[in-house]
Enzyme design. Structure first.
Site, PDB file in Angstrom:
ATOM      1  CB  CYS A   1      51.544  43.336  34.685  1.00 20.99           C
ATOM      2  SG  CYS A   1      49.509  43.741  36.000  1.00 20.99           S
TER       3      CYS A   1
ATOM      4  CE  LYS B   1      41.678  42.036  37.954  1.00 19.16           C
ATOM      5  NZ  LYS B   1      41.759  40.886  38.171  1.00 19.16           N
TER       6      LYS B   1
ATOM      7  CB  SER C   1      44.252  41.735  34.952  1.00 19.86           C
ATOM      8  OG  SER C   1      44.151  41.344  35.196  1.00 19.86           O
TER       9      SER C   1
ATOM     10  CG  HIS D   1      49.006  41.092  31.634  1.00 16.05           C
ATOM     11  ND1 HIS D   1      49.834  40.325  31.987  1.00 16.05           N
ATOM     12  CD2 HIS D   1      48.171  41.114  32.040  1.00 16.05           C
ATOM     13  CE1 HIS D   1      49.831  40.816  33.349  1.00 16.05           C
ATOM     14  NE2 HIS D   1      48.653  41.412  34.224  1.00 16.05           N
TER      15      HIS D   1
ATOM     16  CD  GLU E   1      51.547  38.633  29.294  1.00 12.75           C
ATOM     17  OE1 GLU E   1      51.709  39.007  30.512  1.00 12.75           O
ATOM     18  OE2 GLU E   1      51.445  40.151  29.242  1.00 12.75           O
TER      19      GLU E   1
ATOM     20  NE  ARG F   1      41.701  35.305  39.805  1.00 12.06           N
ATOM     21  CZ  ARG F   1      42.406  35.492  39.228  1.00 12.06           C
ATOM     22  NH1 ARG F   1      43.590  35.223  39.148  1.00 12.06           N
ATOM     23  NH2 ARG F   1      42.219  37.135  39.038  1.00 12.06           N
TER      24      ARG F   1
END
EC number: 2.3.1.46
Length: 333
Positions: A147, A168, A196, A239, A241, A253
């Protein structure tokens, strides 16, 4: 924190379980003779995501290790902003980044970090990241840049600037293989990779500087790309992972930040992630939240459920990627 593990044994670490005598998990009948793959993890994720990131990469390396032994060394860039508690934890469990100069590693994994500045060059860790790129090029056989770290690496190496997205890029995107590469062996089609990010790297600009785009998602752009120099660099814009609920935690969040006034705009929910019925309920909750911006209404957030097959798709893709990466490391002298 240095861990030795293989696929047959559990990961034993201060992060995941009560530590045993030396925080190592090894197979006694093989470890003495087997070659160990030495991997460094430079974990620059935010305080809230630090431990989850450790777990995620440990899980993938263990799942992909097969018959090979893998030793994982944890580091962090010191200029990444930390709370006192997290700084103390890093100081007690991680190796000093300066120790890289004296550590023989086959490979490195470098995570992104939460953006703090408008440009990468203005980030407090920019100089440390540049030095890390140079060190990895000279001292590893392969490095994964994830990223924001991928964006920083290509900017330093070839002056390729990332571009700000209109909104985003968040969701689980279906990617397709666009070039043959051993890293992609036996990957599912389509790939399922969480993204993300607020910025993007254009495929044509990467290709013009000699980078090879390996996978691409129609709604997310370049996914995985690579560069062969003294070290083989593998770059993730997404991502892989992430575990199945990582995007959910980020979404919650950001809702919380909106309700407390820390951000001015209400977050979009991740693409192709939540069940369709849940998306309808989330739209209704958004209307309520925008009409009455009160942290207390978070209690009325609908129960969240992922789309069928999302968790399995993410896990299958990530496991295959890291298995192939470890195979390539084990096969080289």
């Amino acid at each position: 924190m240095t861990l030795l593990f293989d696929k047959t044994g559990p990961i034993d670490s201060p992060t995941l379980a009560p530590a045993s005598v030396d925080n190592h998990c090894r197979s006694p009948d093989r470890s003495a003779a087997a070659r160990v793959i030495e991997i460094g993890l430079v974990n620059n994720m935010s305080d809230a995501a630090l431990r989850a990131t450790e777990r995620q990469f440990m899980r993938l390396l263990r799942a992909g290790s097969g018959e090979h032994l893998v030793r994982l060394h944890c580091f962090a860039l010191p200029s990444v902003q930390r709370s006192p508690a997290t700084r103390q934890r890093i100081d007690s469990l991680y190796a000093d980044i300066a120790d890289l100069r004296h550590t023989r590693l086959d490979a490195l994994i470098v995570t992104g970090a939460e953006p703090r500045a408008a440009t990468l060059q203005s980030e407090p860790y920019w100089d440390e990241m540049r030095a890390l790129v140079d060190w990895a090029e000279a001292n590893t056989r392969s490095t994964i840049w994830s990223c924001l770290a991928a964006h920083a690496a290509v900017l330093h190496l070839d002056g390729i600037e990332r571009e700000r997205l209109p909104q985003k890029c968040s969701g689980v995107f279906a990617g397709e293989q666009v070039n043959d590469d051993a890293l992609l062996s036996d990957l599912p089609s389509p790939l399922k990779v969480p993204h993300s990010r607020l910025n993007d790297l254009a495929a044509d600009r990467l290709a013009a500087r000699g980078y090879e785009v390996l996978t691409h998602a129609p709604n997310a752009g370049v996914d995985i790309f690579a560069r062969q120099g003294r070290s083989r660099f593998v770059f993730f814009q997404g991502h892989p992972e992430y575990d199945a609920t990582s995007l959910q935690r980020e979404y919650l969040r950001d809702i919380g930040r909106f309700l407390t006034g820390e951000r001015h705009d209400y977050p979009e929910f991740p693409v192709d992630y939540f069940d369709a019925d849940i998306e309808d309920a989330l739209d209704a909750f958004r209307a309520e939240a925008e009409a009455a911006r009160d942290p207390a209404i978070i209690a009325r957030l609908p129960h969240l459920a992922l789309r069928q097959g999302t968790a399995e798709g993410i896990e299958t893709t990530a496991n295959a990627l890291f298995r192939n990466w470890l195979i390539s490391l084990a096969s080289e002298p």
